[in-house]
Design an enzyme around this catalytic site. Structure first.
Site, short mmCIF file in Angstrom:
data_model
loop_
_atom_site.label_atom_id
_atom_site.label_comp_id
_atom_site.label_asym_id
_atom_site.label_seq_id
_atom_site.Cartn_x
_atom_site.Cartn_y
_atom_site.Cartn_z
N LYS A 1 -8.38 -5.55 -11.96
CA LYS A 1 -7.88 -4.40 -12.73
C LYS A 1 -6.62 -4.76 -13.52
O LYS A 1 -6.49 -4.38 -14.67
CB LYS A 1 -7.54 -3.21 -11.80
CG LYS A 1 -8.71 -2.68 -10.99
CD LYS A 1 -8.34 -1.41 -10.26
CE LYS A 1 -7.25 -1.56 -9.23
NZ LYS A 1 -7.57 -2.41 -8.06
N ARG B 1 -6.13 7.06 -6.63
CA ARG B 1 -6.66 6.36 -5.46
C ARG B 1 -7.14 7.32 -4.39
O ARG B 1 -7.66 6.87 -3.36
CB ARG B 1 -5.58 5.46 -4.87
CG ARG B 1 -5.73 3.98 -5.27
CD ARG B 1 -4.52 3.26 -4.73
NE ARG B 1 -4.68 1.87 -4.46
CZ ARG B 1 -4.17 0.90 -5.23
NH1 ARG B 1 -3.59 1.18 -6.36
NH2 ARG B 1 -4.28 -0.35 -4.86
N ARG C 1 -4.19 -15.35 -4.35
CA ARG C 1 -3.10 -14.73 -5.10
C ARG C 1 -1.83 -14.65 -4.25
O ARG C 1 -0.73 -14.90 -4.71
CB ARG C 1 -3.51 -13.32 -5.57
CG ARG C 1 -2.44 -12.65 -6.42
CD ARG C 1 -2.92 -11.34 -6.98
NE ARG C 1 -2.89 -10.27 -5.99
CZ ARG C 1 -3.33 -9.02 -6.22
NH1 ARG C 1 -3.84 -8.71 -7.39
NH2 ARG C 1 -3.26 -8.10 -5.28
N ARG D 1 3.13 -12.23 -2.75
CA ARG D 1 3.05 -10.77 -2.54
C ARG D 1 2.88 -10.49 -1.06
O ARG D 1 1.95 -11.01 -0.43
CB ARG D 1 1.85 -10.21 -3.33
CG ARG D 1 2.29 -9.27 -4.44
CD ARG D 1 1.11 -8.73 -5.19
NE ARG D 1 0.53 -7.56 -4.53
CZ ARG D 1 -0.27 -6.70 -5.14
NH1 ARG D 1 -0.59 -6.89 -6.42
NH2 ARG D 1 -0.76 -5.67 -4.49
N ARG E 1 -6.33 -3.05 3.51
CA ARG E 1 -6.36 -2.41 2.17
C ARG E 1 -7.80 -2.14 1.75
O ARG E 1 -8.09 -1.13 1.11
CB ARG E 1 -5.66 -3.30 1.14
CG ARG E 1 -4.14 -3.22 1.27
CD ARG E 1 -3.44 -4.39 0.61
NE ARG E 1 -3.63 -4.43 -0.82
CZ ARG E 1 -3.54 -5.54 -1.55
NH1 ARG E 1 -3.29 -6.70 -0.98
NH2 ARG E 1 -3.72 -5.49 -2.84
P1 AMP Z 1 -1.83 -2.44 -6.40
O1 AMP Z 1 -0.84 -3.29 -7.13
O2 AMP Z 1 -2.54 -1.46 -7.30
O3 AMP Z 1 -2.78 -3.24 -5.56
O4 AMP Z 1 -0.98 -1.53 -5.39
C1 AMP Z 1 -0.22 -2.11 -4.34
C2 AMP Z 1 0.10 -1.06 -3.29
O5 AMP Z 1 0.87 0.00 -3.90
C3 AMP Z 1 -1.11 -0.35 -2.70
O6 AMP Z 1 -1.70 -1.07 -1.63
C4 AMP Z 1 -0.48 0.97 -2.23
O7 AMP Z 1 0.27 0.77 -1.03
C5 AMP Z 1 0.52 1.25 -3.35
N1 AMP Z 1 -0.12 2.06 -4.42
C6 AMP Z 1 -0.35 1.69 -5.70
N2 AMP Z 1 -0.96 2.67 -6.39
C7 AMP Z 1 -1.12 3.70 -5.52
C8 AMP Z 1 -1.71 4.99 -5.60
N3 AMP Z 1 -2.27 5.43 -6.74
N4 AMP Z 1 -1.70 5.76 -4.49
C9 AMP Z 1 -1.13 5.36 -3.33
N5 AMP Z 1 -0.59 4.14 -3.18
C10 AMP Z 1 -0.57 3.30 -4.25
#
Ligand code: AMP
Length: 197
Positions: free
Chosen positions: A14, A89, A128, A134, A145
């Protein structure tokens, strides 16, 4: 406005494709994960709150995400549109988001879902994590996750399908080929409605 949601599990690509879409169609890239990581780096209260959830592979509470997203969006409403990356989400997020857009007389243009099998996702995310450091890209947190994705986020596929907004692209292969396919889907489904395409 052209408002695209790029949907998919962690590791589906994404982030990569959202950046490319934002450049091609001159859209604002809105990654909730990136915003949280920047808040964490700047040690803000929001960052501190989010970190406790992110490091465990849990979702940040809906209210926290929605407040942050709405205040970010309201600063960019005069732009061409957005690419939403990692949002929504949960069903609650999608519902409140839909109402917020309606209040501002805008809507979701289309949703593109990237399909990648679980083994491939784990391999990509572990790789990654080694490269980027990260903290949530360790195998244990990754598996959690993916569970959270299956339980809380995947139901959105049906949610957007019912609204006739959902399109699926197979997300394994070369970045260029996948990106071309994403653009084809977008142009086929929103053609004529926007000047920029
Ligand atoms: P990402 O970079 O999109 O993989 O997001 C990393 C982490 O940020 C996720 O595992 C969640 O803990 C938090 N996060 C990001 N976007 C959301 C969302 N829309 N709702 C809830 N938590 C989020």
């Amino acid at each position: 406005m052209l408002n695209l949601i790029l949907f998919g599990p962690p590791g589906a690509g994404k982030g990569t494709h959202s950046i490319k879409l934002s450049e091609k169609y001159k859209l604002v890239h809105l990654s909730t994960g990136d915003i949280f990581r920047s808040e964490i780096a700047n040690k803000t209260n929001l960052g501190l709150e989010a970190k406790s959830f992110i490091d465990k592979g849990k979702l940040v509470p809906d209210e926290v995400v929605l407040n942050m997203l709405f205040s970010f969006m309201d600063k960019h409403l005069d732009e061409n549109g957005f690419v939403f990356d990692g949002f929504p989400r949960t069903i609650v997020q999608a519902d409140k988001f839909g109402k917020m857009l309606e209040d501002r007389k805008i809507s979701v243009s289309t949703v593109v879902s990237l399909e990648v099998n679980e083994e491939e996702l784990i391999t990509r995310l572990v790789k990654r994590g080694l490269a980027s450091g990260r903290t949530d890209d360790t195998e244990e947190v990754i598996r959690h996750r993916l569970e959270v994705y299956n339980e809380q986020t995947k139901p959105l596929l049906e949610y957007y399908n019912k609204k006739n907004l959902l399109h699926t692209v197979y997300g394994v292969g070369s970045v260029d080929t996948i990106f071309e396919e994403i653009c084809n889907v977008i142009e086929k489904n929103v053609k004529g409605k926007y000047d920029l395409i």
